[in-house]
Write a protein that holds these residues in place. Structure first.
Motif, PDB file in Angstrom:
ATOM      1  N   UNK A 160     -48.858 -47.613 -62.725  1.00 17.86           N
ATOM      2  CA  UNK A 160     -48.035 -48.531 -62.148  1.00 17.86           C
ATOM      3  C   UNK A 160     -47.086 -47.890 -61.180  1.00 17.86           C
ATOM      4  N   UNK A 204     -43.554 -47.496 -58.633  1.00 23.04           N
ATOM      5  CA  UNK A 204     -42.119 -48.021 -58.504  1.00 23.04           C
ATOM      6  C   UNK A 204     -41.422 -47.430 -57.417  1.00 23.04           C
ATOM      7  N   UNK A 217     -37.392 -46.666 -56.767  1.00 21.86           N
ATOM      8  CA  UNK A 217     -36.140 -46.693 -57.253  1.00 21.86           C
ATOM      9  C   UNK A 217     -35.133 -46.189 -56.059  1.00 21.86           C
ATOM     10  N   UNK A 228     -30.333 -43.481 -60.946  1.00 22.56           N
ATOM     11  CA  UNK A 228     -31.501 -44.241 -60.287  1.00 22.56           C
ATOM     12  C   UNK A 228     -31.599 -45.905 -60.791  1.00 22.56           C
ATOM     13  N   UNK A 233     -33.924 -49.273 -60.423  1.00 23.13           N
ATOM     14  CA  UNK A 233     -35.173 -50.105 -60.027  1.00 23.13           C
ATOM     15  C   UNK A 233     -35.033 -50.838 -58.866  1.00 23.13           C
ATOM     16  N   UNK A 251     -41.304 -53.177 -58.381  1.00 28.36           N
ATOM     17  CA  UNK A 251     -42.506 -52.422 -59.068  1.00 28.36           C
ATOM     18  C   UNK A 251     -43.872 -53.312 -58.576  1.00 28.36           C
ATOM     19  N   UNK A 280     -47.887 -53.268 -60.316  1.00 24.28           N
ATOM     20  CA  UNK A 280     -48.669 -52.680 -61.565  1.00 24.28           C
ATOM     21  C   UNK A 280     -50.229 -52.770 -61.388  1.00 24.28           C
ATOM     22  N   UNK A 286     -36.526 -43.167 -54.220  1.00 26.76           N
ATOM     23  CA  UNK A 286     -37.693 -42.509 -54.954  1.00 26.76           C
ATOM     24  C   UNK A 286     -38.918 -43.334 -55.214  1.00 26.76           C
ATOM     25  N   UNK A 344     -46.092 -44.216 -63.021  1.00 25.64           N
ATOM     26  CA  UNK A 344     -46.143 -44.155 -64.251  1.00 25.64           C
ATOM     27  C   UNK A 344     -47.361 -44.736 -65.044  1.00 25.64           C
ATOM     28  N   UNK A 345     -47.944 -43.760 -65.696  1.00 30.33           N
ATOM     29  CA  UNK A 345     -49.020 -43.903 -66.608  1.00 30.33           C
ATOM     30  C   UNK A 345     -48.992 -43.520 -68.255  1.00 30.33           C
ATOM     31  N   UNK A 393     -45.485 -42.778 -72.098  1.00 31.88           N
ATOM     32  CA  UNK A 393     -45.240 -43.200 -70.605  1.00 31.88           C
ATOM     33  C   UNK A 393     -44.572 -42.363 -69.799  1.00 31.88           C
ATOM     34  N   UNK A 439     -43.582 -40.393 -66.213  1.00 33.84           N
ATOM     35  CA  UNK A 439     -43.243 -41.139 -65.044  1.00 33.84           C
ATOM     36  C   UNK A 439     -43.184 -39.704 -64.097  1.00 33.84           C
ATOM     37  N   UNK A 441     -42.194 -38.622 -60.155  1.00 35.70           N
ATOM     38  CA  UNK A 441     -41.225 -38.938 -59.007  1.00 35.70           C
ATOM     39  C   UNK A 441     -41.482 -38.228 -57.919  1.00 35.70           C
ATOM     40  N   UNK A 442     -41.254 -38.980 -56.714  1.00 34.68           N
ATOM     41  CA  UNK A 442     -41.498 -38.044 -55.437  1.00 34.68           C
ATOM     42  C   UNK A 442     -39.873 -37.407 -55.386  1.00 34.68           C
TER      43      UNK A 442
END
Lengths: 114, 115
Positions: free
Chosen positions: A32, A34, A36, A44, A46, A49, A51, A89, A93-94, A100, A102, A104-105
């Motif tokens: 998925x 996202x 932020x 941060x 949301x 998003x 999916x 950002x 997520x997987x 879960x 996550x 991030x860039x």
């Protein structure tokens, strides 16, 4: 492993300009995606998003489309406002690691000037 | 609605001192996370928890310990602070047990300086 690459900032735009922040990702599964947003002195939040492939996330005039063929999730807004000044950002997520996870860039700082 | 609350918001420590950062969430989330945010490096995962009584190492766990004795609380400890641990620390929580499409909810951060 998973990775997210964002365009480097800072990005400075005039009010009402068009915004694009590029984001590409590498993932082994079907993550998925996202966006932020982080305002000064805050955590941060949301923004939007998506999916699955071809999904479009949207919120507050911002949009991003999950492009599996180009592994991208670029953020766009047609007309930015001073209040959009923040750090953005991209994240994926997987559950490939059994939880879960996550990724991030590094974030892109946007400054909108009147 | 409080969401995710972190305490303290700011702290200055001397090298070698210890402290505990507190995180509390009122959303009944199973998953909780501690990240650190450094300039140009995004967020890096320190430790995480998938439920009460469980913890696991993330990407940068060295020098930190965590505990999750109650579902709503996740504590991050620095046993002997070092200048390299100067950073902004964020706690997050999520319904991650319901799948990868669940967003994380973040606190406002703790700004920690180690002299």
């Amino acid at each position: 492993g998973d990775s997210v690459t964002q365009m480097e900032g800072p990005v400075t735009l005039s009010e009402e300009a068009f915004l694009t922040i590029n984001c590409t990702y590498t993932a082994t599964g079907y993550p998925s995606l996202f966006w932020y947003v982080q305002y000064p002195g805050e955590g941060l939040q949301l923004l939007l998003k998506a999916t699955k492939a071809d999904d479009k996330g949207s919120n507050k005039g911002f949009e991003a489309t999950y492009r599996k063929e180009t592994t991208s999730f670029h953020l766009e807004k047609g007309s930015v406002q001073v209040s959009d000044s923040a750090v953005y950002f991209c994240a994926l997520s997987d559950h490939s690691g059994g939880y879960q996870k996550v990724t991030f860039g590094t974030g892109t700082k946007l400054q909108v000037i009147p | 609605n409080a969401g995710v609350t972190q305490t303290p918001k700011f702290r200055v420590l001397k090298t070698g001192q210890s402290m505990t950062l507190l995180c509390a969430q009122d959303m009944n989330h199973e998953y909780m996370y501690w990240y650190r945010q450094d300039p140009g490096m995004g967020l890096r995962l320190i430790h995480y928890s998938v439920g009460e009584g469980t913890t696991a190492k993330g990407e940068v766990p060295d020098g930190y310990n965590v505990s999750r004795l109650k579902k709503q609380n996740f504590l991050l400890g620095l046993e002997s602070a070092a200048p390299s641990q100067t950073s902004v620390y964020f706690c997050a929580s999520s319904y991650g047990d319901r799948g990868p499409n669940q967003p994380q909810h973040f606190g406002d951060g703790t700004r920690l300086s180690i002299l």
